[in-house]
Write a protein that holds these residues in place. Structure first.
Motif, PDB file in Angstrom:
ATOM      1  N   TYR A 155      21.605  22.851  74.141  1.00 16.77           N
ATOM      2  CA  TYR A 155      20.518  22.014  73.665  1.00 16.77           C
ATOM      3  C   TYR A 155      20.786  22.124  72.016  1.00 16.77           C
ATOM      4  CZ  TYR A 155      17.551  26.230  72.516  1.00 16.77           C
ATOM      5  OH  TYR A 155      16.930  27.450  72.074  1.00 16.77           O
ATOM      6  N   TYR A 156      20.236  21.286  71.438  1.00 19.91           N
ATOM      7  CA  TYR A 156      20.637  20.796  69.992  1.00 19.91           C
ATOM      8  C   TYR A 156      19.069  20.239  69.349  1.00 19.91           C
ATOM      9  CZ  TYR A 156      22.039  16.181  71.258  1.00 19.91           C
ATOM     10  OH  TYR A 156      22.073  14.855  71.724  1.00 19.91           O
ATOM     11  N   THR A 157      19.109  20.306  68.298  1.00 18.33           N
ATOM     12  CA  THR A 157      17.968  19.601  67.361  1.00 18.33           C
ATOM     13  C   THR A 157      18.485  18.203  67.218  1.00 18.33           C
ATOM     14  OG1 THR A 157      18.801  20.876  65.442  1.00 18.33           O
ATOM     15  CG2 THR A 157      16.911  21.915  66.658  1.00 18.33           C
ATOM     16  N   LYS A 158      17.707  17.570  67.409  1.00 13.26           N
ATOM     17  CA  LYS A 158      18.064  16.047  67.269  1.00 13.26           C
ATOM     18  C   LYS A 158      17.914  15.591  65.974  1.00 13.26           C
ATOM     19  CE  LYS A 158      19.540  12.081  69.367  1.00 13.26           C
ATOM     20  NZ  LYS A 158      20.579  11.828  70.072  1.00 13.26           N
ATOM     21  N   ARG A 159      18.815  15.069  65.204  1.00 17.59           N
ATOM     22  CA  ARG A 159      18.545  14.501  63.692  1.00 17.59           C
ATOM     23  C   ARG A 159      18.498  12.890  63.897  1.00 17.59           C
ATOM     24  NH1 ARG A 159      22.259  16.461  58.795  1.00 17.59           N
ATOM     25  NH2 ARG A 159      20.359  14.841  58.100  1.00 17.59           N
ATOM     26  N   LEU A 160      17.371  12.569  63.585  1.00 20.92           N
ATOM     27  CA  LEU A 160      17.008  11.140  63.857  1.00 20.92           C
ATOM     28  C   LEU A 160      16.395  10.593  62.552  1.00 20.92           C
ATOM     29  CD1 LEU A 160      15.201  11.918  67.302  1.00 20.92           C
ATOM     30  CD2 LEU A 160      17.294  10.658  67.001  1.00 20.92           C
ATOM     31  N   GLN A 161      16.450   9.175  62.610  1.00 21.69           N
ATOM     32  CA  GLN A 161      15.750   8.332  61.424  1.00 21.69           C
ATOM     33  C   GLN A 161      14.240   8.391  61.813  1.00 21.69           C
ATOM     34  OE1 GLN A 161      17.253   7.591  58.603  1.00 21.69           O
ATOM     35  NE2 GLN A 161      19.137   8.551  59.225  1.00 21.69           N
ATOM     36  N   ALA A 162      13.321   8.526  60.978  1.00 24.24           N
ATOM     37  CA  ALA A 162      11.778   8.110  61.122  1.00 24.24           C
ATOM     38  C   ALA A 162      11.253   7.539  60.051  1.00 24.24           C
ATOM     39  CB  ALA A 162      11.334   9.606  61.565  1.00 24.24           C
ATOM     40  N   SER A 163      10.020   7.257  60.437  1.00 20.88           N
ATOM     41  CA  SER A 163       9.482   6.462  59.304  1.00 20.88           C
ATOM     42  C   SER A 163       7.830   7.125  59.054  1.00 20.88           C
ATOM     43  CB  SER A 163       9.132   5.067  59.521  1.00 20.88           C
ATOM     44  OG  SER A 163       8.475   4.157  58.628  1.00 20.88           O
ATOM     45  N   ASP A 230      14.385  11.743  73.394  1.00 22.79           N
ATOM     46  CA  ASP A 230      15.271  13.025  73.053  1.00 22.79           C
ATOM     47  C   ASP A 230      14.427  14.038  72.382  1.00 22.79           C
ATOM     48  OD1 ASP A 230      17.471  11.743  73.610  1.00 22.79           O
ATOM     49  OD2 ASP A 230      17.826  10.579  71.713  1.00 22.79           O
ATOM     50  N   VAL A 231      13.575  13.907  71.573  1.00 24.43           N
ATOM     51  CA  VAL A 231      12.612  15.037  70.925  1.00 24.43           C
ATOM     52  C   VAL A 231      11.956  15.695  71.864  1.00 24.43           C
ATOM     53  CG1 VAL A 231      11.158  15.448  69.097  1.00 24.43           C
ATOM     54  CG2 VAL A 231      12.730  13.673  68.618  1.00 24.43           C
ATOM     55  N   LEU A 232      11.306  15.060  72.809  1.00 25.27           N
ATOM     56  CA  LEU A 232      10.461  15.404  73.768  1.00 25.27           C
ATOM     57  C   LEU A 232      11.353  16.256  74.808  1.00 25.27           C
ATOM     58  CD1 LEU A 232       8.218  12.398  74.840  1.00 25.27           C
ATOM     59  CD2 LEU A 232       7.274  14.771  73.898  1.00 25.27           C
ATOM     60  N   LEU A 233      12.678  16.204  75.005  1.00 26.83           N
ATOM     61  CA  LEU A 233      13.506  16.681  75.618  1.00 26.83           C
ATOM     62  C   LEU A 233      13.977  18.063  75.027  1.00 26.83           C
ATOM     63  CD1 LEU A 233      15.168  16.932  78.343  1.00 26.83           C
ATOM     64  CD2 LEU A 233      17.034  15.929  77.215  1.00 26.83           C
ATOM     65  N   GLN A 234      14.409  17.837  73.707  1.00 25.03           N
ATOM     66  CA  GLN A 234      14.824  18.931  72.935  1.00 25.03           C
ATOM     67  C   GLN A 234      13.664  19.871  72.335  1.00 25.03           C
ATOM     68  OE1 GLN A 234      18.249  19.457  73.017  1.00 25.03           O
ATOM     69  NE2 GLN A 234      18.562  17.347  73.759  1.00 25.03           N
ATOM     70  N   GLY A 235      12.593  19.363  72.057  1.00 24.44           N
ATOM     71  CA  GLY A 235      11.613  20.273  71.814  1.00 24.44           C
ATOM     72  C   GLY A 235      11.412  20.429  70.171  1.00 24.44           C
ATOM     73  N   THR A 236      12.693  20.092  69.596  1.00 26.00           N
ATOM     74  CA  THR A 236      12.423  19.913  68.071  1.00 26.00           C
ATOM     75  C   THR A 236      13.083  18.777  67.509  1.00 26.00           C
ATOM     76  OG1 THR A 236      12.691  22.506  68.226  1.00 26.00           O
ATOM     77  CG2 THR A 236      13.270  21.462  65.962  1.00 26.00           C
ATOM     78  N   GLY A 237      12.614  18.279  66.590  1.00 28.24           N
ATOM     79  CA  GLY A 237      13.210  17.063  65.991  1.00 28.24           C
ATOM     80  C   GLY A 237      13.349  17.440  64.384  1.00 28.24           C
ATOM     81  N   VAL A 238      14.672  17.286  63.960  1.00 30.12           N
ATOM     82  CA  VAL A 238      15.171  17.054  62.703  1.00 30.12           C
ATOM     83  C   VAL A 238      15.106  15.851  61.990  1.00 30.12           C
ATOM     84  CG1 VAL A 238      16.764  18.091  61.203  1.00 30.12           C
ATOM     85  CG2 VAL A 238      16.547  19.207  63.296  1.00 30.12           C
ATOM     86  N   LEU A 239      14.341  15.502  61.419  1.00 29.09           N
ATOM     87  CA  LEU A 239      13.908  14.111  60.795  1.00 29.09           C
ATOM     88  C   LEU A 239      14.133  13.754  59.812  1.00 29.09           C
ATOM     89  CD1 LEU A 239      10.850  13.380  63.216  1.00 29.09           C
ATOM     90  CD2 LEU A 239      13.299  13.653  63.848  1.00 29.09           C
ATOM     91  N   ASP A 240      15.123  12.469  59.506  1.00 26.12           N
ATOM     92  CA  ASP A 240      15.182  12.136  58.204  1.00 26.12           C
ATOM     93  C   ASP A 240      14.203  10.988  57.893  1.00 26.12           C
ATOM     94  OD1 ASP A 240      15.826  10.659  55.902  1.00 26.12           O
ATOM     95  OD2 ASP A 240      18.121  10.649  56.435  1.00 26.12           O
ATOM     96  N   VAL A 241      13.176  11.558  57.211  1.00 25.14           N
ATOM     97  CA  VAL A 241      11.974  10.722  56.845  1.00 25.14           C
ATOM     98  C   VAL A 241      12.056  10.231  55.507  1.00 25.14           C
ATOM     99  CG1 VAL A 241       9.434  10.477  57.129  1.00 25.14           C
ATOM    100  CG2 VAL A 241      10.754  12.034  58.388  1.00 25.14           C
ATOM    101  N   ASP A 242      12.355   8.927  55.303  1.00 25.18           N
ATOM    102  CA  ASP A 242      12.467   8.268  53.831  1.00 25.18           C
ATOM    103  C   ASP A 242      13.270   9.237  52.995  1.00 25.18           C
ATOM    104  OD1 ASP A 242      10.754   6.352  54.952  1.00 25.18           O
ATOM    105  OD2 ASP A 242       9.008   7.425  54.047  1.00 25.18           O
ATOM    106  N   GLY A 243      14.222   9.622  53.543  1.00 25.18           N
ATOM    107  CA  GLY A 243      15.556  10.277  52.750  1.00 25.18           C
ATOM    108  C   GLY A 243      15.207  11.866  52.635  1.00 25.18           C
ATOM    109  N   LYS A 244      14.026  12.298  53.304  1.00 28.18           N
ATOM    110  CA  LYS A 244      13.837  13.938  53.313  1.00 28.18           C
ATOM    111  C   LYS A 244      13.929  14.428  54.722  1.00 28.18           C
ATOM    112  CE  LYS A 244      10.113  17.032  51.964  1.00 28.18           C
ATOM    113  NZ  LYS A 244       8.739  17.112  51.467  1.00 28.18           N
ATOM    114  N   ILE A 245      14.523  15.506  54.791  1.00 30.04           N
ATOM    115  CA  ILE A 245      14.703  16.234  56.121  1.00 30.04           C
ATOM    116  C   ILE A 245      13.345  17.103  56.435  1.00 30.04           C
ATOM    117  CG2 ILE A 245      15.932  17.815  57.551  1.00 30.04           C
ATOM    118  CD1 ILE A 245      17.469  15.227  57.373  1.00 30.04           C
ATOM    119  N   ARG A 246      12.660  16.728  57.423  1.00 27.00           N
ATOM    120  CA  ARG A 246      11.780  17.556  57.899  1.00 27.00           C
ATOM    121  C   ARG A 246      11.738  17.687  59.257  1.00 27.00           C
ATOM    122  NH1 ARG A 246       6.750  13.286  56.503  1.00 27.00           N
ATOM    123  NH2 ARG A 246       5.494  14.626  57.415  1.00 27.00           N
TER     124      ARG A 246
END
Length: 375
Positions: A155-163, A230-246
């Motif tokens: 399992y991995y932390t999903k890197r995703l684009q978010a807003s 994906d995030v619900l499955l993995q349990g953790t989201g590593v999200l690129d939110v407006d250029g910042k990783i959260r």
């Protein structure tokens, strides 16, 4: 001969607990080359897990995780588990001070200081789940679990684009706990379960707008529907939110169990999230979750095994047997009554291609041992 002995043995056998899994003490396990784990990260997870296990308040409220393991006899104690975690960091720090290669990469050193309990999978449960699954890939993988090896998923932390705002593309939210549950402990919320928003809606209800239309919970960030699954499955989201990783981690769910036979988009279970400083593993409350690191963290059946077990897996790599260490510091709904599988935390990836390229060397099945510091 070993298989017959393991079958007859009930001393370390989950068969005593209506399971076909077995745990057999081995005097001379075949480990191969010790590598792949970063010992500084292993110590990091060990210390954080030890802290959780040693918290006097949690010891009273989280007896599911803070216990020696329901599938072992009394020779495996919680104290031994904690001593094992302490020893990992002691060795790591001694080796750093001596400016030498980690002795945790030395199979002779490891065999000298640890007892090894070979873990044989619960094939009966795996076959039962496969028979009831409509997913052909899942059926095949479960049916092919060898008698002597565990099913090793990743399992991995999903890197995703978010807003930060809802858009045509990012039209699904990660929601914080609903407003009517804010400030409640988990226990207080369970007492009011019948009236709380969290327990009223399935994942499909929420995707169709049940929370948004009635303003029942705060959207933390917005993503696409595929990203949400994906995030619900993995349990953790590593999200690129407006250029910042959260980082966002699961907080509490709607009380519906994970159904192993269903695909990820069919699951009715839904998680509410909280923003966190990094990747987090097990924890009853979001504030108490264990900070973890990739490649040294397993998710598994904490309820039956107990939190904090040091586990070694071994498998062929580049024509030689290779072993690595990781700590059981996470769990998930898929591990309820599951003693045939471990889930290794790998890294953060945008999608299948970069995940596969980085982890294609890892096996689907591996020998596995639970390790405890010798007494």
């Amino acid at each position: 001969m070993l298989k017959f002995f393991a079958t007859a043995l009930c001393l370390f056998s989950a068969s005593c607990f209506a399971s076909s899994a077995k745990f057999v003490l081995e005097a001379n396990p075949q480990l191969g080359q010790m590598q792949l784990q970063k010992t500084s990260d292993l110590c990091y997870v060990a210390e954080n897990t030890h802290k959780y296990l040693s918290d006097p308040q949690l010891s009273q409220t989280d007896k599911q995780a803070i216990q020696a393991g329901k599938v072992f006899d009394k020779s495996i104690t919680l104290d031994r588990v904690k001593q094992t975690l302490t020893f990992l960091c002691k060795v790591y720090r001694e080796d750093v001070r001596a400016n030498r290669q980690s002795r945790l990469h030395d199979s002779d050193f490891v065999k000298q200081h640890f007892d090894f309990y070979r873990w044989y999978p619960d094939k009966l449960k795996a076959d039962s789940i496969a028979d009831n699954s409509s997913n052909e890939v899942k059926q095949r993988l479960l049916k092919q679990i060898p008698d002597e090896k565990l099913f090793i998923t990743k399992y991995y932390t999903k890197r995703l684009q978010a807003s930060t705002v809802k858009t045509a593309q990012h039209n699904q939210a990660l929601y914080a706990l609903p407003f009517d549950e804010q400030g409640m402990t988990k226990e207080q919320a369970l007492e009011k379960k019948n009236s709380l928003t969290r327990f009223k809606y399935t994942r499909q209800d929420i995707i169709n707008g049940a929370l948004d239309k009635q303003n029942l919970a705060k959207p933390l960030v917005w993503l696409s529907e595929d990203a949400l699954h994906d995030v619900l499955l993995q349990g953790t989201g590593v999200l690129d939110v407006d250029g910042k990783i959260r980082y966002f981690n699961v907080h509490r769910n709607n009380g519906i169990s994970y159904d192993y036979a269903l695909g990820k988009t069919e699951q009715k279970r839904y998680w509410y999230f909280a923003e966190v400083p990094g990747i987090m593993g097990y924890g009853e409350q979001i504030e108490q979750k264990i900070a973890v690191r990739p490649h040294v963290t397993f998710a598994g059946n904490v309820n039956d095994l107990g939190l904090g077990k040091l586990i070694m897996i071994s498998y062929p790599l580049n024509q030689q047997q290779t072993s690595q260490l990781a700590i059981l510091a996470d769990t998930g709904g898929a591990f309820d009554n599951n003693l045939f599988q471990l889930d290794l935390l790998v890294d953060s990836y945008f999608g299948w291609q970069d995940y596969h390229a980085a982890n294609k060397h890892l096996p689907d099945y591996a020998n596995a041992w639970i390790m405890l510091l010798k007494q």
